[in-house]
Every structure is written in C-alpha cells, then in structure tokens.
Design a protein around this motif. Structure first.
Motif, PDB file in Angstrom:
ATOM      1  N   PHE A 121      56.251  29.748  49.016  1.00  9.28           N
ATOM      2  CA  PHE A 121      55.631  30.927  48.434  1.00  9.28           C
ATOM      3  C   PHE A 121      56.436  31.377  47.211  1.00  9.28           C
ATOM      4  N   ARG A 122      55.750  32.050  46.305  1.00 11.79           N
ATOM      5  CA  ARG A 122      56.393  32.494  45.070  1.00 11.79           C
ATOM      6  C   ARG A 122      57.515  33.494  45.360  1.00 11.79           C
ATOM      7  N   GLN A 123      58.487  33.521  44.463  1.00 10.69           N
ATOM      8  CA  GLN A 123      59.632  34.424  44.592  1.00 10.69           C
ATOM      9  C   GLN A 123      59.593  35.568  43.595  1.00 10.69           C
ATOM     10  N   GLY A 124      58.597  35.563  42.723  1.00 10.30           N
ATOM     11  CA  GLY A 124      58.496  36.613  41.713  1.00 10.30           C
ATOM     12  C   GLY A 124      57.089  37.150  41.596  1.00 10.30           C
ATOM     13  N   GLY A 125      56.924  38.138  40.738  1.00 12.19           N
ATOM     14  CA  GLY A 125      55.613  38.718  40.511  1.00 12.19           C
ATOM     15  C   GLY A 125      54.720  37.779  39.734  1.00 12.19           C
ATOM     16  N   VAL A 126      53.422  37.944  39.893  1.00  9.64           N
ATOM     17  CA  VAL A 126      52.478  37.092  39.173  1.00  9.64           C
ATOM     18  C   VAL A 126      51.200  37.887  38.913  1.00  9.64           C
ATOM     19  N   GLY A 127      50.621  37.647  37.769  1.00  8.69           N
ATOM     20  CA  GLY A 127      49.367  38.302  37.413  1.00  8.69           C
ATOM     21  C   GLY A 127      48.338  37.283  36.981  1.00  8.69           C
ATOM     22  N   VAL A 128      47.086  37.657  37.046  1.00  7.79           N
ATOM     23  CA  VAL A 128      45.992  36.814  36.587  1.00  7.79           C
ATOM     24  C   VAL A 128      45.494  37.391  35.274  1.00  7.79           C
ATOM     25  N   PHE A 129      45.454  36.531  34.243  1.00  7.34           N
ATOM     26  CA  PHE A 129      45.102  36.996  32.903  1.00  7.34           C
ATOM     27  C   PHE A 129      43.816  36.345  32.405  1.00  7.34           C
ATOM     28  N   ALA A 130      43.067  37.094  31.624  1.00  9.54           N
ATOM     29  CA  ALA A 130      41.938  36.566  30.861  1.00  9.54           C
ATOM     30  C   ALA A 130      42.351  36.664  29.402  1.00  9.54           C
ATOM     31  N   GLY A 131      42.859  35.561  28.873  1.00  9.21           N
ATOM     32  CA  GLY A 131      43.468  35.609  27.548  1.00  9.21           C
ATOM     33  C   GLY A 131      44.789  36.354  27.658  1.00  9.21           C
ATOM     34  N   THR A 132      44.886  37.462  26.942  1.00 10.90           N
ATOM     35  CA  THR A 132      46.104  38.287  27.010  1.00 10.90           C
ATOM     36  C   THR A 132      45.912  39.515  27.890  1.00 10.90           C
ATOM     37  N   GLN A 133      44.722  39.689  28.453  1.00 17.87           N
ATOM     38  CA  GLN A 133      44.417  40.861  29.251  1.00 17.87           C
ATOM     39  C   GLN A 133      44.710  40.618  30.733  1.00 17.87           C
ATOM     40  N   LEU A 134      45.512  41.477  31.335  1.00 15.58           N
ATOM     41  CA  LEU A 134      45.800  41.391  32.760  1.00 15.58           C
ATOM     42  C   LEU A 134      44.596  41.897  33.547  1.00 15.58           C
ATOM     43  N   ASN A 214      29.485  27.353  37.359  1.00 19.47           N
ATOM     44  CA  ASN A 214      29.237  28.797  37.306  1.00 19.47           C
ATOM     45  C   ASN A 214      30.566  29.548  37.304  1.00 19.47           C
ATOM     46  N   GLN A 215      31.506  29.040  36.520  1.00 17.52           N
ATOM     47  CA  GLN A 215      32.880  29.517  36.567  1.00 17.52           C
ATOM     48  C   GLN A 215      33.010  31.007  36.265  1.00 17.52           C
ATOM     49  N   GLN A 216      32.321  31.470  35.239  1.00 16.63           N
ATOM     50  CA  GLN A 216      32.451  32.883  34.877  1.00 16.63           C
ATOM     51  C   GLN A 216      31.906  33.786  35.973  1.00 16.63           C
ATOM     52  N   ALA A 217      30.799  33.368  36.593  1.00 15.44           N
ATOM     53  CA  ALA A 217      30.232  34.148  37.692  1.00 15.44           C
ATOM     54  C   ALA A 217      31.184  34.173  38.882  1.00 15.44           C
ATOM     55  N   ASN A 220      33.789  36.666  38.009  1.00 14.56           N
ATOM     56  CA  ASN A 220      33.173  37.998  38.049  1.00 14.56           C
ATOM     57  C   ASN A 220      33.023  38.493  39.485  1.00 14.56           C
ATOM     58  N   ALA A 221      32.647  37.585  40.393  1.00 18.18           N
ATOM     59  CA  ALA A 221      32.475  37.956  41.796  1.00 18.18           C
ATOM     60  C   ALA A 221      33.810  38.384  42.401  1.00 18.18           C
ATOM     61  N   ILE A 222      34.881  37.660  42.049  1.00 16.76           N
ATOM     62  CA  ILE A 222      36.216  38.026  42.523  1.00 16.76           C
ATOM     63  C   ILE A 222      36.606  39.406  41.991  1.00 16.76           C
ATOM     64  N   ASN A 223      36.416  39.619  40.694  1.00 13.41           N
ATOM     65  CA  ASN A 223      36.805  40.885  40.070  1.00 13.41           C
ATOM     66  C   ASN A 223      35.990  42.062  40.602  1.00 13.41           C
ATOM     67  N   ILE A 233      30.690  41.080  47.886  1.00 16.82           N
ATOM     68  CA  ILE A 233      30.089  40.496  46.680  1.00 16.82           C
ATOM     69  C   ILE A 233      30.478  39.030  46.559  1.00 16.82           C
ATOM     70  N   PHE A 234      31.744  38.732  46.800  1.00 18.34           N
ATOM     71  CA  PHE A 234      32.221  37.351  46.723  1.00 18.34           C
ATOM     72  C   PHE A 234      31.602  36.497  47.834  1.00 18.34           C
ATOM     73  N   ILE A 235      31.420  37.075  49.017  1.00 17.65           N
ATOM     74  CA  ILE A 235      30.787  36.346  50.117  1.00 17.65           C
ATOM     75  C   ILE A 235      29.398  35.888  49.708  1.00 17.65           C
ATOM     76  N   ASP A 236      28.611  36.808  49.163  1.00 20.18           N
ATOM     77  CA  ASP A 236      27.247  36.466  48.761  1.00 20.18           C
ATOM     78  C   ASP A 236      27.249  35.408  47.661  1.00 20.18           C
ATOM     79  N   PHE A 237      28.182  35.524  46.714  1.00 19.54           N
ATOM     80  CA  PHE A 237      28.240  34.544  45.638  1.00 19.54           C
ATOM     81  C   PHE A 237      28.542  33.151  46.190  1.00 19.54           C
ATOM     82  N   MET A 238      29.571  33.035  47.029  1.00 20.27           N
ATOM     83  CA  MET A 238      29.969  31.727  47.535  1.00 20.27           C
ATOM     84  C   MET A 238      28.918  31.132  48.464  1.00 20.27           C
ATOM     85  N   LEU A 239      28.296  31.962  49.285  1.00 20.32           N
ATOM     86  CA  LEU A 239      27.235  31.452  50.154  1.00 20.32           C
ATOM     87  C   LEU A 239      26.063  30.933  49.332  1.00 20.32           C
TER      88      LEU A 239
END
Length: 332
Positions: A121-134, A214-217, A220-223, A233-239
């Motif tokens: 497991f990671r030992q530090g903080g981590v963020g998910v970015f879209a370009g430069t936006q967290l 459908n990567q962007q969708a 989007n479902a995760i967000n 929302i994510f359940i419905d998308f993945m199903l």
C-alpha cells in the motif's frame, strides 16, 4: 460492520434481471467449438481496454504478438505493462477475491518493474487529477490498511447481490486509491474476480474494453458518486456496461472474421479501440489526413500514422490516388 453508502434504484433491479438472463445465453455461446479461441480474443480485449484507460497505446494486434512471444517496436514501459497484465490475468484462478493478501500479490505482478513499492500500500498522499485540476484527494496513507480491511470484511459478509457488490467494491477501491500506481487496473481486475464468483463466464467478458470506449462517462460516474457520497450512480453505470457487453457478445462469430497472412489470428479480432476510431473517422471523411486524425483523437501524429499503417497491413483500408489528392477506401 462497515457498510459503504449506496442505494439500489429501480434501474439497478431491472439491470440485474436482464444481466442474469444474458449470462446464461453467453455461457452457451462460450461452449461452442471456437470457444477456446474466443476466450483468447476476449482476454486480449480485456488487457488492451484496461491498459488503454491508463494511457497505454498498444493495439490488440501488438498485444497478441507479445502474448505469442513475438518482438514488437513500442515504448518499453508500455510493453512491460502488457507483459505484467498478461501474467496477472493468467493467474486469475489463483486469486481469492476476498483476500487482501491476494490483492497485494496481484498488484505486485501487475506493477512489476513499474513502481518502487510494488505489492505494498502507498506510504504517501495521492490525488486524482484531470490535467492540472485535482478532482479527488484520496484518504491519508495511514488510513488505507484499515479502510481496505473494512471493505473486504463487507465484501465477505454482505448479503447483497454479487453484481452490486462488485460495483460497490470497484467504486470504494478507487475512492481509497490504496496504491501509488495501478489502482485502476487492479480495481477493474478485482471486479471481474468478484463477478467470477457469480458465473465463470465473467473471466472472459471484456468489460474493460467497453469501459474504455466510454471512458469519460466512467470517470463522470465515479465523480458524481463521490459528490453524492453514494455509489448508486456508479452501480447503474457499471451494470449498464456489463449488460451492453453481454448483449454485444451474444453473437460473436470468429468464422466471419477475415484472415490475412500478416495477422496471426483474424483481422476482426485484432482491431484495437483507436484503430476502430480511425475507421469511423475515415467512414465519415475518406479524405481526412493523419494530422487531422491525430488532432481529433488527441494522439501524436506518429501514433496516428502507425494506426493507419496497421489498418493498411491488415487489408482493411487502402489508399486510392495520390497522397495529396487521393482518398481512403475501406475494404472491410
């Protein structure tokens, strides 16, 4: 016992019923004479789709070559990612989806020679970015072992339907982001493992390939689920993705795919997602240039030219006339 927050919508219930019916039909399809080859095809699609989501540019034909022990010309890291994914999916039956230890083993195989703390497991903080936006800051590293332990306990003890549990686990895993790298690949693999407990055919169902389409969708479902503090929302998308994949695969036929001396298996099974996108652009405009394709797909000119060359070698397109004034003819 910790229970992740999620709601079951009427759409969820309908999708579970529809998926259950399609699974049995797909199981029959996988018992036909060409099933062994079809499993190999779907494994290649699974690997290509899952890695492509993370930015890997290798096509299905290139992955096929690696799987067959052939040498290809491509970035070393991308080749290593494919080799690792092949090893990981070849170990599919050795993984217990309810075991944290097996999760760490899978991560070690999937990220070998790619990250420093592989299998940990990671030992530090981590963020998910879209370009430069967290867009998501994962929980602190010291909380990861406890969050994962709680998630696996829920997975083992919950009475919810496995289709729902697989989606909830996938979402919660990505939210926790337990590793410094490889979270997406492992999360999608683990959902497949959980689904495999529902029916063995899910081992050979390339859901990852459709998620990439459908990567962007998907993001989007995760967000949206994160914003709602509810993974419904994510359940419905993945199903929906699972349903569409099963529906699409019902009539897969290998004999209708065109074979060529340049491609070991068949042209139809070796067309990658980006190659499919190129074909669609050519159908809309048969005079489009490699540079224009690169701009529309957000890839480099060199990558665009490589995709066009690959389609030509497979006998799927040909150039009619000069480079300046000619056009592309789609053969298959």
């Amino acid at each position: 016992m910790y229970t992740p927050p999620f709601t079951i919508s009427p759409r969820t219930i309908h999708l579970i019923a529809d998926i259950s019916a399609l699974v049995e039909r797909y199981a029959i399809r996988m018992e036909q004479e060409d099933a062994l080859l079809l499993r190999k095809i779907n494994r290649i699609k699974t690997i290509q789709g899952s890695l492509a989501i993370e930015g890997n540019t290798l096509s299905e034909s290139q992955i096929t070559d690696i799987l067959d022990g052939k040498h290809i010309v491509a970035p070393i890291r991308e080749i290593q990612e494919v080799r690792n994914a092949i090893k990981t999916y070849n170990s599919y039956h050795t993984f217990d989806p309810y075991s944290v230890d097996d999760l760490l083993i899978a991560h070690k195989i999937m990220t070998e020679a790619l990250v420093d703390n592989t299998g940990h497991f990671r030992q530090g903080g981590v963020g998910v970015f879209a370009g430069t936006q967290l867009i998501h800051m994962a929980p602190p590293a010291d909380r990861v072992p406890y969050l994962i332990k709680d998630l696996f306990e829920w997975l083992r003890k919950s009475d919810d339907h496995l289709l729902i549990k697989s989606c909830v686990f996938h979402y919660e895993f990505e939210f926790i982001h337990p590793f410094s790298d490889g979270n997406g690949r492992i999360g999608r693999l683990w959902q497949s493992l959980i689904l495999g407990k529902l029916h063995p055919v899910f081992e050979h169902l390339p859901v990852e390939n459709m998620v990439f389409a459908n990567q962007q969708a998907y993001y989007n479902a995760i967000n949206r689920s994160t914003d709602a503090v509810n993974s419904g929302i994510f359940i419905d998308f993945m199903l929906q993705e699972i349903y569409e994949t099963l529906k699409k695969r019902q009539g897969d036929s290998i004999v209708t795919m065109k074979a060529t001396k340049d491609v070991g298996i068949n042209v139809g099974i070796n067309v990658g997602i980006n190659e499919q996108k190129v074909l669609e652009l050519l159908r809309k405009n048969n005079q489009i240039t490699a540079k224009e394709i690169a701009g529309l797909l957000g890839i480099s000119l060199r990558h665009s030219e490589r995709l066009i060359t690959s389609l030509k070698q497979k006998g799927m397109i040909q150039r009619v006339g000069s480079n300046k004034n000619g056009y592309w003819e789609i053969i298959v």
